[in-house]
Design a protein around this motif. Sequence first.
Motif, PDB file in Angstrom:
ATOM      1  N   SER A 107    -106.077 -64.496  15.568  1.00 22.29           N
ATOM      2  CA  SER A 107    -105.771 -63.112  15.941  1.00 22.29           C
ATOM      3  C   SER A 107    -107.011 -62.382  16.434  1.00 22.29           C
ATOM      4  CB  SER A 107    -105.114 -62.366  14.776  1.00 22.29           C
ATOM      5  OG  SER A 107    -105.955 -62.337  13.645  1.00 22.29           O
ATOM      6  N   VAL A 142    -117.322 -60.339  15.291  1.00 20.76           N
ATOM      7  CA  VAL A 142    -118.190 -60.834  14.215  1.00 20.76           C
ATOM      8  C   VAL A 142    -117.458 -61.944  13.465  1.00 20.76           C
ATOM      9  CG1 VAL A 142    -119.658 -60.205  12.260  1.00 20.76           C
ATOM     10  CG2 VAL A 142    -119.051 -58.466  13.960  1.00 20.76           C
ATOM     11  N   ASN A 191    -118.712 -68.344  11.324  1.00 19.45           N
ATOM     12  CA  ASN A 191    -118.791 -69.764  11.712  1.00 19.45           C
ATOM     13  C   ASN A 191    -118.973 -69.952  13.211  1.00 19.45           C
ATOM     14  OD1 ASN A 191    -118.270 -70.610   8.986  1.00 19.45           O
ATOM     15  ND2 ASN A 191    -116.175 -69.900   9.332  1.00 19.45           N
ATOM     16  N   PHE A 248    -103.308 -75.131  12.154  1.00 22.75           N
ATOM     17  CA  PHE A 248    -102.153 -75.757  12.810  1.00 22.75           C
ATOM     18  C   PHE A 248    -102.567 -77.132  13.313  1.00 22.75           C
ATOM     19  CE2 PHE A 248    -103.737 -73.372  16.595  1.00 22.75           C
ATOM     20  CZ  PHE A 248    -104.238 -72.254  15.940  1.00 22.75           C
ATOM     21  N   ASN A 284    -102.340 -80.686   9.338  1.00 18.79           N
ATOM     22  CA  ASN A 284    -101.549 -81.596   8.499  1.00 18.79           C
ATOM     23  C   ASN A 284    -101.533 -83.004   9.091  1.00 18.79           C
ATOM     24  OD1 ASN A 284    -100.900 -79.805   6.453  1.00 18.79           O
ATOM     25  ND2 ASN A 284     -99.075 -79.025   7.504  1.00 18.79           N
ATOM     26  N   ALA A 334    -109.369 -58.821  11.343  1.00 16.40           N
ATOM     27  CA  ALA A 334    -108.555 -60.042  11.452  1.00 16.40           C
ATOM     28  C   ALA A 334    -109.131 -61.144  10.565  1.00 16.40           C
ATOM     29  CB  ALA A 334    -108.527 -60.485  12.917  1.00 16.40           C
ATOM     30  N   GLY A 394    -107.784 -63.024   8.134  1.00 16.17           N
ATOM     31  CA  GLY A 394    -106.935 -64.055   7.526  1.00 16.17           C
ATOM     32  C   GLY A 394    -106.682 -63.779   6.047  1.00 16.17           C
ATOM     33  N   ARG A 401     -99.508 -67.826   3.971  1.00 18.94           N
ATOM     34  CA  ARG A 401     -99.799 -68.345   5.316  1.00 18.94           C
ATOM     35  C   ARG A 401     -98.930 -69.563   5.602  1.00 18.94           C
ATOM     36  NH1 ARG A 401    -105.928 -69.591   6.977  1.00 18.94           N
ATOM     37  NH2 ARG A 401    -105.613 -67.524   7.837  1.00 18.94           N
ATOM     38  N   CYS A 402     -98.226 -69.529   6.733  1.00 21.14           N
ATOM     39  CA  CYS A 402     -97.433 -70.659   7.231  1.00 21.14           C
ATOM     40  C   CYS A 402     -96.336 -71.121   6.276  1.00 21.14           C
ATOM     41  CB  CYS A 402     -98.330 -71.843   7.598  1.00 21.14           C
ATOM     42  SG  CYS A 402     -97.450 -73.044   8.615  1.00 21.14           S
ATOM     43  N   VAL A 436    -104.651 -57.226  12.145  1.00 18.97           N
ATOM     44  CA  VAL A 436    -103.749 -58.201  12.782  1.00 18.97           C
ATOM     45  C   VAL A 436    -103.829 -59.547  12.069  1.00 18.97           C
ATOM     46  CG1 VAL A 436    -103.677 -57.174  15.088  1.00 18.97           C
ATOM     47  CG2 VAL A 436    -105.579 -58.686  14.493  1.00 18.97           C
ATOM     48  N   ASP A 476    -102.605 -62.792   9.642  1.00 15.81           N
ATOM     49  CA  ASP A 476    -102.053 -63.009   8.300  1.00 15.81           C
ATOM     50  C   ASP A 476    -102.307 -61.839   7.355  1.00 15.81           C
ATOM     51  OD1 ASP A 476    -101.260 -65.497   9.153  1.00 15.81           O
ATOM     52  OD2 ASP A 476    -102.697 -66.629   7.966  1.00 15.81           O
ATOM     53  N   SER A 485     -98.043 -66.667  10.713  1.00 19.14           N
ATOM     54  CA  SER A 485     -98.244 -67.885  11.504  1.00 19.14           C
ATOM     55  C   SER A 485     -99.237 -67.602  12.622  1.00 19.14           C
ATOM     56  CB  SER A 485     -96.915 -68.339  12.119  1.00 19.14           C
ATOM     57  OG  SER A 485     -96.602 -67.523  13.231  1.00 19.14           O
ATOM     58  N   TYR A 509     -98.824 -68.291  15.795  1.00 21.97           N
ATOM     59  CA  TYR A 509     -98.155 -67.748  16.978  1.00 21.97           C
ATOM     60  C   TYR A 509     -97.914 -66.250  16.790  1.00 21.97           C
ATOM     61  CZ  TYR A 509     -95.329 -68.411  21.218  1.00 21.97           C
ATOM     62  OH  TYR A 509     -94.842 -68.401  22.487  1.00 21.97           O
ATOM     63  N   ALA A 533     -99.656 -64.321  14.839  1.00 24.63           N
ATOM     64  CA  ALA A 533    -100.989 -63.685  14.836  1.00 24.63           C
ATOM     65  C   ALA A 533    -101.455 -63.423  16.274  1.00 24.63           C
ATOM     66  CB  ALA A 533    -101.990 -64.582  14.114  1.00 24.63           C
ATOM     67  N   CYS A 556     -92.461 -71.709  15.135  1.00 29.67           N
ATOM     68  CA  CYS A 556     -93.224 -72.594  14.245  1.00 29.67           C
ATOM     69  C   CYS A 556     -92.612 -73.982  14.296  1.00 29.67           C
ATOM     70  CB  CYS A 556     -93.168 -72.097  12.800  1.00 29.67           C
ATOM     71  SG  CYS A 556     -94.373 -70.830  12.461  1.00 29.67           S
TER      72      CYS A 556
HETATM   73  C1  LIG Z   1    -101.596 -76.386   6.905  1.00 30.13           C
HETATM   74  C2  LIG Z   1    -101.279 -75.262   7.836  1.00 30.13           C
HETATM   75  C3  LIG Z   1    -100.522 -75.501   8.976  1.00 30.13           C
HETATM   76  C4  LIG Z   1    -100.234 -74.459   9.845  1.00 30.13           C
HETATM   77  N1  LIG Z   1     -99.460 -74.724  10.948  1.00 30.13           N
HETATM   78  C5  LIG Z   1     -99.112 -73.710  11.771  1.00 30.13           C
HETATM   79  C6  LIG Z   1     -98.282 -73.963  12.904  1.00 30.13           C
HETATM   80  O1  LIG Z   1     -97.872 -75.104  13.160  1.00 30.13           O
HETATM   81  N2  LIG Z   1     -97.940 -72.922  13.691  1.00 30.13           N
HETATM   82  C7  LIG Z   1     -98.386 -71.666  13.450  1.00 30.13           C
HETATM   83  O2  LIG Z   1     -98.053 -70.755  14.224  1.00 30.13           O
HETATM   84  N3  LIG Z   1     -99.164 -71.386  12.380  1.00 30.13           N
HETATM   85  C8  LIG Z   1     -99.549 -72.375  11.547  1.00 30.13           C
HETATM   86  N4  LIG Z   1    -100.349 -72.114  10.465  1.00 30.13           N
HETATM   87  C9  LIG Z   1    -100.731 -70.706  10.156  1.00 30.13           C
HETATM   88  C10 LIG Z   1    -101.963 -70.236  10.929  1.00 30.13           C
HETATM   89  O3  LIG Z   1    -103.035 -71.126  10.781  1.00 30.13           O
HETATM   90  C11 LIG Z   1    -102.383 -68.845  10.454  1.00 30.13           C
HETATM   91  O4  LIG Z   1    -101.248 -68.018  10.410  1.00 30.13           O
HETATM   92  C12 LIG Z   1    -103.402 -68.243  11.412  1.00 30.13           C
HETATM   93  O5  LIG Z   1    -104.597 -68.977  11.378  1.00 30.13           O
HETATM   94  C13 LIG Z   1    -103.671 -66.792  11.069  1.00 30.13           C
HETATM   95  O6  LIG Z   1    -104.643 -66.270  11.935  1.00 30.13           O
HETATM   96  P1  LIG Z   1    -105.634 -65.124  11.450  1.00 30.13           P
HETATM   97  O7  LIG Z   1    -106.398 -64.738  12.666  1.00 30.13           O
HETATM   98  O8  LIG Z   1    -104.929 -64.103  10.685  1.00 30.13           O
HETATM   99  O9  LIG Z   1    -106.598 -65.850  10.391  1.00 30.13           O
HETATM  100  P2  LIG Z   1    -107.618 -67.049  10.607  1.00 30.13           P
HETATM  101  O10 LIG Z   1    -107.193 -67.883  11.750  1.00 30.13           O
HETATM  102  O11 LIG Z   1    -107.792 -67.688   9.279  1.00 30.13           O
HETATM  103  O12 LIG Z   1    -108.975 -66.350  11.007  1.00 30.13           O
HETATM  104  C14 LIG Z   1    -109.677 -65.518  10.140  1.00 30.13           C
HETATM  105  C15 LIG Z   1    -111.141 -65.537  10.571  1.00 30.13           C
HETATM  106  O13 LIG Z   1    -111.821 -64.427   9.977  1.00 30.13           O
HETATM  107  C16 LIG Z   1    -113.101 -64.838   9.591  1.00 30.13           C
HETATM  108  N5  LIG Z   1    -113.550 -63.926   8.542  1.00 30.13           N
HETATM  109  C17 LIG Z   1    -113.052 -63.769   7.294  1.00 30.13           C
HETATM  110  N6  LIG Z   1    -113.752 -62.826   6.625  1.00 30.13           N
HETATM  111  C18 LIG Z   1    -114.704 -62.377   7.471  1.00 30.13           C
HETATM  112  C19 LIG Z   1    -115.748 -61.414   7.345  1.00 30.13           C
HETATM  113  N7  LIG Z   1    -115.964 -60.750   6.204  1.00 30.13           N
HETATM  114  N8  LIG Z   1    -116.569 -61.210   8.399  1.00 30.13           N
HETATM  115  C20 LIG Z   1    -116.376 -61.888   9.566  1.00 30.13           C
HETATM  116  N9  LIG Z   1    -115.394 -62.820   9.741  1.00 30.13           N
HETATM  117  C21 LIG Z   1    -114.585 -63.053   8.696  1.00 30.13           C
HETATM  118  C22 LIG Z   1    -112.888 -66.291   9.115  1.00 30.13           C
HETATM  119  O14 LIG Z   1    -114.109 -67.021   9.131  1.00 30.13           O
HETATM  120  C23 LIG Z   1    -111.867 -66.802  10.131  1.00 30.13           C
HETATM  121  O15 LIG Z   1    -112.492 -67.403  11.247  1.00 30.13           O
HETATM  122  C24 LIG Z   1    -100.691 -73.149   9.583  1.00 30.13           C
HETATM  123  C25 LIG Z   1    -101.470 -72.911   8.439  1.00 30.13           C
HETATM  124  C26 LIG Z   1    -101.759 -73.946   7.568  1.00 30.13           C
HETATM  125  C27 LIG Z   1    -102.598 -73.680   6.361  1.00 30.13           C
END
Ligand SMILES: Cc1cc2nc3c(=O)[nH]c(=O)nc-3n(C[C@H](O)[C@H](O)[C@H](O)COP(=O)(O)OP(=O)(O)OC[C@H]3O[C@@H](n4cnc5c(N)ncnc54)[C@H](O)[C@@H]3O)c2cc1C
Length: 423
Positions: free
Chosen positions: A43, A63, A66, A73, A76, A133, A135, A189-190, A316, A318, A328, A330, A332, A361
């Motif tokens: 996201s 910011v 990593n 996604f 697994n 964002a 997570g 999540r997921c 935005v 999770d 998910s 998508y 996000a 998904c």
């Molecule tokens: C096993 C598994 C399978 C999945 N399969 C699917 C799938 O098939 N299809 C699908 O749509 N979804 C899937 N998902 C779900 C999907 O991975 C998440 O919904 C998605 O990654 C959420 O995005 P996000 O941006 O909210 O969080 P994330 O992608 O987790 O990103 C969060 C980011 O924020 C950073 N961060 C955290 N705290 C800070 C801070 N204090 N300062 C700076 N940066 C920070 C982290 O380092 C990370 O890079 C799956 C999840 C899992 C666990």
Amino acid sequence: MANFTRRKFIQAAGGVAAVSTLGIPAIVGAASKKVVVVGGGVSGGTAAKYIRLMDPSIDVTLVEPNKEYYTCFLSNEVLGGTRKMETIRVTYDGLKKHGVNVVHDTVVDIDAAGKKVMTSGGQTLDYDRCIVAPGISFKDNIEGYKGDAMTAMPHAWKAGEQTVMLRKQLEDMKDGGVVVMAAPPNPFRCPPGPYERACQISMYLQKHKPKSKMLILDAKDKFSKFGLFQQAFKRHHPNHIEWVAAKAGGKVTRVDAGSNTVYVGDTAHKADVANIIPAQQAGAIAIKAGLTDDSGWCPIDGRTFESTMHKGIHVVGDASIAKPLPKSAYAANSEAKTAAAAVVALLKGEQPGDPSLVNTCYSIVGPDDAISVAMVYDLKDGKLSKVKGSGGLTPKDNSPEMRAREVQYAYSWFENIKNDSWG
Ligand SMILES: Cc1cc2nc3c(=O)[nH]c(=O)nc-3n(C[C@H](O)[C@H](O)[C@H](O)COP(=O)(O)OP(=O)(O)OC[C@H]3O[C@@H](n4cnc5c(N)ncnc54)[C@H](O)[C@@H]3O)c2cc1C
């Protein structure tokens, strides 16, 4: 929804359909406004990129601690042994090409009143609007699951070193071993993720350790794509997956990492490999910044994803409460585009438009067999809602050809979303 229509929807969704707000022409030359994005996952990456695409005059800083991000996604499939870690790794080079200023640091606090983001590296970044964002983080719902126990019994619910650890444990396990998974309570999540994982691990066991089995101890009595997964368990994994509902003794309460034992009350389950997935909440920085409510997640306005706790900050992915959208990748990605369009409009003093969001998904549940759930969402009476008649589930009587095709759609979606979010 008729199968034919649904198929067409899935094909379109495999291409990562954009929200209706895309294509807004860039306005160059205005005074430079500043947006800080916290977190470079799906996201955060999408929001940063799309703000720059929609209005290159906006100064966007992302910011993220990593230098490389590993997608959950398709992780697994890494556990199942059919995919390598490199294929789920993305870098931030693509975002830099869009003019996003990528800072590898960790945000330690956000001053909503002063419109500032503070990092552990000592930087203070001013913003006109902030997008948070981060997570998820984990709740302390299972006694004993902290510190070293999280390494001994990996959750692998944030892809990266945890994925590698769990895979290594599966490789090292003897034939005849038991893999115990603790599946988390809602919301998490997921929603289909634990059950796709069980199928992937079972496929590995059937091929390489056929006397082994997988026990899923669940904190719930039902889960996403329930009927389709039950069908898949019977079709592909009858002797290798056992699922135990919460009401039948599935709710894990305690672990003992020293003896690799998982407890449901007083009942002990000895594991050869334990995959403990705890209850979840918004990423720690969202909690610290006062963006969460009692649920541990961040309430937002569905039109703009602006926090209802702190003005000027959008949440935005999770971390947000975007029900009925699932947590998910998508969803996000779609939420991030909605927030990006709203931020661009608000910075110009304009009214944000009506959002349209989408999610699909896929779960790969057996050799040449995938299932999916798809849905379109919009705003009704100010609330995010499912669009009636859109999307749906893979039909239970889908042909083998269609099931095999869904695997290819899943792979195509994976390439498209990586490119759309970070490319
Ligand atoms: C096993 C598994 C399978 C999945 N399969 C699917 C799938 O098939 N299809 C699908 O749509 N979804 C899937 N998902 C779900 C999907 O991975 C998440 O919904 C998605 O990654 C959420 O995005 P996000 O941006 O909210 O969080 P994330 O992608 O987790 O990103 C969060 C980011 O924020 C950073 N961060 C955290 N705290 C800070 C801070 N204090 N300062 C700076 N940066 C920070 C982290 O380092 C990370 O890079 C799956 C999840 C899992 C666990």
